[in-house]
Design an enzyme around this catalytic site. Structure first.
Site, PDB file in Angstrom:
ATOM      1  N   LYS A 210       0.839  -1.203   0.000  1.00 19.61           N
ATOM      2  CA  LYS A 210       0.000   0.000   0.000  1.00 19.61           C
ATOM      3  C   LYS A 210       0.871   1.250   0.000  1.00 19.61           C
ATOM      4  O   LYS A 210       0.683   2.157  -0.809  1.00 19.61           O
ATOM      5  CB  LYS A 210      -0.909  -0.020   1.232  1.00 19.61           C
ATOM      6  CG  LYS A 210      -1.915   1.109   1.248  1.00 19.61           C
ATOM      7  CD  LYS A 210      -3.075   0.815   2.201  1.00 19.61           C
ATOM      8  CE  LYS A 210      -2.609   0.665   3.637  1.00 19.61           C
ATOM      9  NZ  LYS A 210      -3.725   0.378   4.562  1.00 19.61           N
ATOM     10  N   GLU A 216      10.606  -5.518   3.005  1.00 21.01           N
ATOM     11  CA  GLU A 216      10.690  -6.893   2.529  1.00 21.01           C
ATOM     12  C   GLU A 216      10.259  -7.002   1.073  1.00 21.01           C
ATOM     13  O   GLU A 216      10.855  -7.707   0.271  1.00 21.01           O
ATOM     14  CB  GLU A 216       9.784  -7.815   3.365  1.00 21.01           C
ATOM     15  CG  GLU A 216      10.301  -8.131   4.765  1.00 21.01           C
ATOM     16  CD  GLU A 216       9.820  -7.153   5.814  1.00 21.01           C
ATOM     17  OE1 GLU A 216       9.405  -6.023   5.451  1.00 21.01           O
ATOM     18  OE2 GLU A 216       9.859  -7.518   7.002  1.00 21.01           O
ATOM     19  N   GLY A 269      -4.326  -3.432   6.014  1.00 21.69           N
ATOM     20  CA  GLY A 269      -3.703  -4.598   5.364  1.00 21.69           C
ATOM     21  C   GLY A 269      -4.422  -5.900   5.665  1.00 21.69           C
ATOM     22  O   GLY A 269      -4.748  -6.671   4.766  1.00 21.69           O
ATOM     23  N   ARG A 270      -4.710  -6.149   6.927  1.00 22.90           N
ATOM     24  CA  ARG A 270      -5.307  -7.438   7.317  1.00 22.90           C
ATOM     25  C   ARG A 270      -6.786  -7.530   6.942  1.00 22.90           C
ATOM     26  O   ARG A 270      -7.396  -8.583   7.096  1.00 22.90           O
ATOM     27  CB  ARG A 270      -5.090  -7.690   8.801  1.00 22.90           C
ATOM     28  CG  ARG A 270      -5.565  -6.567   9.716  1.00 22.90           C
ATOM     29  CD  ARG A 270      -5.023  -6.706  11.129  1.00 22.90           C
ATOM     30  NE  ARG A 270      -5.399  -5.602  11.984  1.00 22.90           N
ATOM     31  CZ  ARG A 270      -4.697  -4.472  12.123  1.00 22.90           C
ATOM     32  NH1 ARG A 270      -3.578  -4.291  11.448  1.00 22.90           N
ATOM     33  NH2 ARG A 270      -5.110  -3.524  12.944  1.00 22.90           N
ATOM     34  N   GLU A 356      -3.286  -8.921  15.495  1.00 24.41           N
ATOM     35  CA  GLU A 356      -2.806  -7.584  15.133  1.00 24.41           C
ATOM     36  C   GLU A 356      -3.896  -6.529  15.357  1.00 24.41           C
ATOM     37  O   GLU A 356      -3.615  -5.390  15.698  1.00 24.41           O
ATOM     38  CB  GLU A 356      -2.314  -7.549  13.681  1.00 24.41           C
ATOM     39  CG  GLU A 356      -1.490  -6.301  13.369  1.00 24.41           C
ATOM     40  CD  GLU A 356      -0.791  -6.354  12.016  1.00 24.41           C
ATOM     41  OE1 GLU A 356      -1.474  -6.542  10.996  1.00 24.41           O
ATOM     42  OE2 GLU A 356       0.437  -6.207  11.979  1.00 24.41           O
ATOM     43  N   HIS A 387      -3.613 -35.635  15.845  1.00 26.39           N
ATOM     44  CA  HIS A 387      -2.406 -36.444  16.033  1.00 26.39           C
ATOM     45  C   HIS A 387      -1.230 -35.583  16.462  1.00 26.39           C
ATOM     46  O   HIS A 387      -0.093 -36.005  16.371  1.00 26.39           O
ATOM     47  CB  HIS A 387      -2.072 -37.176  14.731  1.00 26.39           C
ATOM     48  CG  HIS A 387      -3.072 -38.223  14.380  1.00 26.39           C
ATOM     49  ND1 HIS A 387      -2.859 -39.559  14.597  1.00 26.39           N
ATOM     50  CD2 HIS A 387      -4.323 -38.129  13.860  1.00 26.39           C
ATOM     51  CE1 HIS A 387      -3.920 -40.240  14.211  1.00 26.39           C
ATOM     52  NE2 HIS A 387      -4.827 -39.404  13.755  1.00 26.39           N
ATOM     53  N   LYS A 502      10.820  -2.135  13.417  1.00 30.44           N
ATOM     54  CA  LYS A 502      11.220  -1.571  12.116  1.00 30.44           C
ATOM     55  C   LYS A 502      12.297  -0.519  12.300  1.00 30.44           C
ATOM     56  O   LYS A 502      13.296  -0.482  11.588  1.00 30.44           O
ATOM     57  CB  LYS A 502      10.007  -0.881  11.455  1.00 30.44           C
ATOM     58  CG  LYS A 502       9.076  -1.785  10.690  1.00 30.44           C
ATOM     59  CD  LYS A 502       8.121  -0.912   9.849  1.00 30.44           C
ATOM     60  CE  LYS A 502       6.831  -1.670   9.515  1.00 30.44           C
ATOM     61  NZ  LYS A 502       5.848  -0.827   8.843  1.00 30.44           N
TER      62      LYS A 502
END
Lengths: 526, 526
Positions: A210, A216, A269-270, A356, A387, A502
Site C-alpha cells: 500500500k 521486505e 492490510g489485514r 494484530e 495427532h 522496524k
C-alpha cells in the site's frame, strides 16, 4: 459521532457477568440444544454455539453488553465514514470493497467506494485479457503463473484464500486458470525457492504494498529481478510486473510496472483480501466470476452483521462469547481448527487478523487498559491436529476454547469407501466425536485415562467450501474481530506495535552504533 | 530404578524459586551479558539466553532443581533401557536411532539398537538403488517423486525436515534427488491435491504407520490406490508402495508393499524423525550421506545432554528456563520464531513434540497434578510474523516467551544488495532489532506508541542451516522436552488424551446411536 466509548469493565452488564454463574456445558448439552443454538452467518454458512458455556440468562446479559457498548451503532459509524481508526486518523472502509450499504455516507466516502468499484472492473478486465492471451509475456508466451510479492496482509489473506479455492477449481480434474505462488519473507531463500519452481517467461509478478515502501517487498522485488536477469537475459521485466499500491506511492511507476491497481489508506492490510490486494491474484487464478462470488458471500455477512438482535447476528454473538471466554473465564488462547485441508493457511490469516487488530493495551481514546484483550490464536487443520497438539487440549492443565470449521462435502469429490465409510465421512465423524469428547469428557478411575470434559467449542458449518461460503467465512471473522474491538473499547485498525522493531532494524542497517545491546545482538550474526 | 519421582512443587529448590525475586531483563541486559550467556548445543549451534529474566542466583537454584529432580540420572535410565514410559510400559529408545551411548544397557536394548542400525543400512541401500535406477517403477520409468502417507509423528517431523533441507540441496541450482510430497489429512481433498501434481508412473509411495492400523493413513492409501487406478490402469501398484511399520503389523504384507522398513514400540511417533519414519524419505530425497549428517548432529546434542552442569547442557538449561516461565512467571504460551523460511513447518513439528509430550495433568505415577504443564506452542517464520501477530507480542496484555532461531548465512546464497544491504542482512537486522525491542522496549508519552519491554526471549544461532545443524536443532528440542517432563514429573512418552476422540469417531462410523449428543453433532454433517 453520537456514540460513546466505554471500557468493558465499566459496562454495567459486564459487572453483572463477573458474578454470574457459568453453566457447565457437560450438564446442559443435549440434542435439542444442538439444533436450537444454531444460526446463519452469511450465504452458505451456519454458526453452531451449542457447545459454548452459555445459557439463556447469559445470552440476555450478552445482549445488554452489546447494547451498552453500542456495537451496532459503532459499526454504522464505520459504514458512515467516521474516523474509526483514531490512531491513524483514518476512516475504515473495507466493507465497501464487497458491496454498498444502505446507510448515509459522510462526505468523501462515495469517491472511495467508486475507487474500489473501478478497481474491480479494471482487474476483472485485466484478468480476462491474460486468460485470453491478449496480454502476454515479453517473449510472446502466454502467462500460466502469477507470483504475489507481499508480506503480512498482502500475503496471508490472499494466500489462504487461494489455497482455499484451488481445490474447488480442481474438482473434476480442472486446474486454476493461472497457477499462483507467493513470496513474502525477506529471507532470500523464500524467493530462491519460488523462483526455482517457475518459468519467468510465462510468469506475471504482482508486487503488493500500500505504502510502496515495505522493506521486505521491495527487497524481494529486487532479488526476483536479479534472478530473472541471470536466468532469462532477454526478458523485458517491466512487462512481467504489475503493482497493487496506493495512488501516488513510490511504487507507482509505469517504467517498472506494466499496470498498477489501487488501494488506499482506508483499507487496513489485514482487512484487504477483498480489495485489489486479494482481487488481482484471485481473479487471475480463478476468474472474476469466482472472485465476485466471494465478494457476494462477504457482503451477505456484512449485511447480517447490522442486526441488533445478537441471536440473528453470528459474528457479534461469536465476539461476545469470545470476550466471555477471555475476560470472565480467563482463557488466554484460542484454537482455530478447520476440518478442511483447503483451509490449511486460514488459521495463519486469522492469527494476523485477530492478534494484530486486538492485541492492544490502550483503549479507543489512547488510555491504558487494565483487562485482557486478544488471546494468542493458533491452529492447524483436523484431523492432523488430533495427532499433534490435541493431547494438551484434552488433558492439559489449561482450557483452550476451540473454534471448529467443517463442511458436509469435500471440494474435489474424489473419495473411496474404505472399511465401510468414505474419507469425508471419517473426517466428519472425527469432528463430531471431538466436539463431544471435549464437552462431555469421559470418567475413568485411572487418572491418566480420565477426560475431564467441560472444554467448550463452537463450529462454523457449510455444505461445501465454495467461493460464496468462503466469503461469508472470511467476513464472519473480520466482523467478529471488529465487534471484539468495540466490546474491548480498542482501536482494531492501527498497529503501532510493529513500529519499534522496524525502527531498530533500520538503525542496524544504517550501521549506527548508539545502542550497545542492539550492537551486541547484531554482532551475533556477523 | 534408583531414581525418585517427585512433583515439581515438592522440590525444595522450587519452593525457594517461588519467593525469589525475578530480575527485570530491561535492567540487566548488556553487551557483556550477551556474549557471556551463550553456550553450545550440539554441532554448529549456539544457545544464547542473555534476554531471559535470569541471573547468577537464579541459575544456582536452577542447578539445584535439576539435581533434586535427578534429570541427568533419569536421562541415563532412558539410555539404560528402563521402563520410562510407564503408561504404556515401554522403554524409550529414540536416542539410539542416531548413535550408541557409552552406558550400560539393560537386557534387550542391544537387539533394539541393532534393529535401528540395520534399518539405516537397508534404507540407505534402497535409496541408492532408486537413485541409480536399479529399482524402478513398474512401467520401467525411474522414480523422481516420493509421497509419504502418514499423520502426526509420521508426517510433521519428516515434512519439517524435508522442507528444512530442500533449500540446502537447491543451492547452486541443484534439486533434491527425489522430489517429495506428503499426504496426511483424512480429508480426501488432501490426497486429491497431491495426486493432481504427481505422475504415478514415476512415484514411490511410502506408507508410514507403526501400528499398521492408523485410520487416516490406511484410508488415504486406499484413496491413493483408487486414484492411481483411474489414471494409470496398467500400473502394478505394489511396485510403487513401500511401508514403514512395526514388525508383524497388519501392514507388513509383501503382496501390497514392495519393501518394508521397521520401527518398534520404543520410538514414540513424535520422536521418530531420526528413525526409518524420517530416514527413508530423507535418504531418498537427499541421499544417505545427508541423512547421516543429520543423525550426527542429533547425536552430538544427545551426548552433550548428559552434562550435569546446566551451563554446559543447553537443552536442560532451556527446559529449566521454560519451567520458570510457566510455573513462576505464569506464562501460558510460547512462540517459536525461526528467521529462516526453510524452517516454515518446524514450529508445527515442535507444537506436536512439546504439547503432545507434556500437555498432561497426571504425574509419572499417574496421580493428578496441581500445577501447569505444557503451554500452547505456536509460531511462524520471521520476518513474516512481524507483519502478523507481533503487534500482540509487543503491546498485548499477556507476556509470551519468545524462542528465536537464526542463521548467519542463507541456505541458497542467492542474494542482492538493495538500498545498501542484502536480504540476509535485512533478515538478521530485523532479528537483532526484535530481541532488543522486546527486552528493552521504548518509552513514549503517547501510550499507543509506548513499548513496555521486559518481554524475554532466547535464541538458537547457527552459521548456516546444514544437515548437522538441523540434527542438533531437532535433538535440542527433543531433549529439552524430555527434561521438561522430568522437571514436571510427568511421562512425556504416552498420549492417552488422543484415545477418547478416536473411540467416539469409531462409534459414529459404526452407526451406534447410544449417545444423543454425539448423534446430534453427527447429524449436522448429513
Amino acid at each position: 459521532m453520537s456514540v460513546k466509548f466505554k471500557n468493558l469493565t465499566e459496562a454495567e452488564s459486564f459487572k453483572e457477568l463477573v458474578s454470574f454463574p457459568t453453566p457447565d456445558i457437560k450438564n446442559i448439552l443435549s440434542a435439542e440444544r444442538i439444533s436450537k443454538y444454531n444460526i446463519k452467518t452469511g450465504i452458505g454458512l451456519d454458526y453452531n454455539y451449542s457447545a459454548k458455556s452459555v445459557d439463556k440468562k447469559l445470552l440476555k446479559l450478552f445482549q445488554q453488553l452489546a447494547d451498552e457498548q453500542q456495537v451496532i451503532e459503532k459499526y454504522k459509524e464505520i459504514l458512515h465514514g467516521s474516523i474509526m481508526n483514531p490512531g491513524e486518523k483514518r476512516m475504515v472502509l473495507h466493507h465497501y470493497t464487497r458491496g454498498v450499504h444502505d446507510v448515509e455516507y459522510k462526505k468523501g466516502v462515495s469517491s472511495k467506494i467508486n475507487l474500489y468499484k473501478k478497481q474491480i472492473e479494471r482487474f476483472s478486465d485485466f484478468a480476462e485479457k491474460v486468460h485470453s492471451g491478449k496480454i502476454k509475456g515479453s517473449s510472446g508466451a502466454k502467462f500460466d503463473t502469477a507470483v504475489q510479492i507481499g508480506i503480512g496482509g498482502s500475503d496471508l489473506g490472499p494466500r489462504a484464500l487461494y489455497l482455499a479455492l484451488k481445490g474447488f477449481m480442481q474438482s473434476g480434474g480442472q486446474k486454476p486458470l493461472i497457477n499462483c505462488e507467493f513470496i513474502s519473507n525477506v529471507d532470500p531463500d523464500d524467493a530462491s525457492d519460488v523462483m526455482s519452481r517457475i518459468n519467468p517467461e510465462t510468469t506475471l509478478f504482482i508486487v503488493v504494498s500500500k505504502s510502496g515502501t515495505t522493506q521486505e517487498t521491495l527487497a524481494n522485488t529486487a532479488l526476483v529481478k536479479d534472478l530473472i536477469k541471470s536466468k532469462s537475459k532477454s526478458l523485458d521485466i517491466a512487462k512481467h510486473m504489475i503493482a497493487v499500491t496506493g495512488k501516488g506511492s513510490p511504487m507507482e511507476n509505469p517504467l517498472e510496472f506494466y499496470k498498477s491497481f489501487y488501494i488506499d489508506d482506508f483499507i487496513g492490510g489485514r482487512y484487504s483480501s477483498t480489495s485489489a490486494v486479494g482481487g488481482v491474484i484471485l481473479s487471475l487464478a480463478f476468474g472474476s466470476d469466482v472472485f465476485n462470488k466471494l465478494l457476494e458471500g462477504a457482503h451477505s455477512n456484512d449485511v447480517m452483521a447490522l442486526e441488533n438482535d445478537i441471536l440473528k447476528n453470528a459474528p457479534l454473538l461469536d465476539a461476545l462469547l469470545s470476550v466471555y471466554d477471555r475476560n470472565i473465564l480467563k482463557t488466554t488462547t484460542e484454537a482455530i481448527l478447520p476440518y478442511s485441508q483447503a483451509l490449511s493457511r486460514f488459521p495463519a490469516h486469522l492469527q494476523q487478523l485477530i492478534m494484530e487488530s486486538n492485541g492492544k493495551s490502550v483503549n479507543f481514546k489512547g488510555k491504558l487498559l487494565k483487562y485482557e484483550t486478544s488471546p494468542v490464536i493458533f491452529g492447524e487443520p483436523g484431523t492432523n491436529g488430533q495427532h499433534s497438539f490435541y493431547q494438551m487440549l484434552h488433558q492439559g492443565t489449561d482450557i483452550v476454547p476451540l473454534k471448529f470449521i467443517g463442511f458436509k462435502e469435500s471440494q474435489q469429490l474424489n473419495d473411496v469407501d474404505f472399511q465401510g465409510s468414505t474419507c469425508q465421512k471419517k473426517l466428519n465423524a472425527n469432528l463430531a466425536a471431538q466436539i463431544t469428547a471435549f464437552a462431555i469428557g469421559h470418567k475413568d478411575d485411572n487418572p491418566n485415562k480420565n477426560f475431564p470434559g467441560g472444554r467448550n467449542s463452537d463450529i462454523l458449518i457449510g455444505q461445501k467450501l465454495i467461493p460464496e461460503t468462503l466469503g461469508s467465512l472470511l467476513a464472519h471473522f473480520e466482523n467478529r474481530t471488529m465487534f471484539q474491538g468495540f466490546l474491548w473499547n480498542i482501536n482494531s485498525f492501527d498497529q503501532e506495535g510493529v513500529q519499534l522493531g522496524k525502527k531498530l532494524a533500520n538503525k542496524v542497517l544504517a550501521g549506527a552504533q548508539e545502542n550497545p545491546v542492539l550492537d551486541a545482538y547484531s554482532a551475533l550474526f556477523r
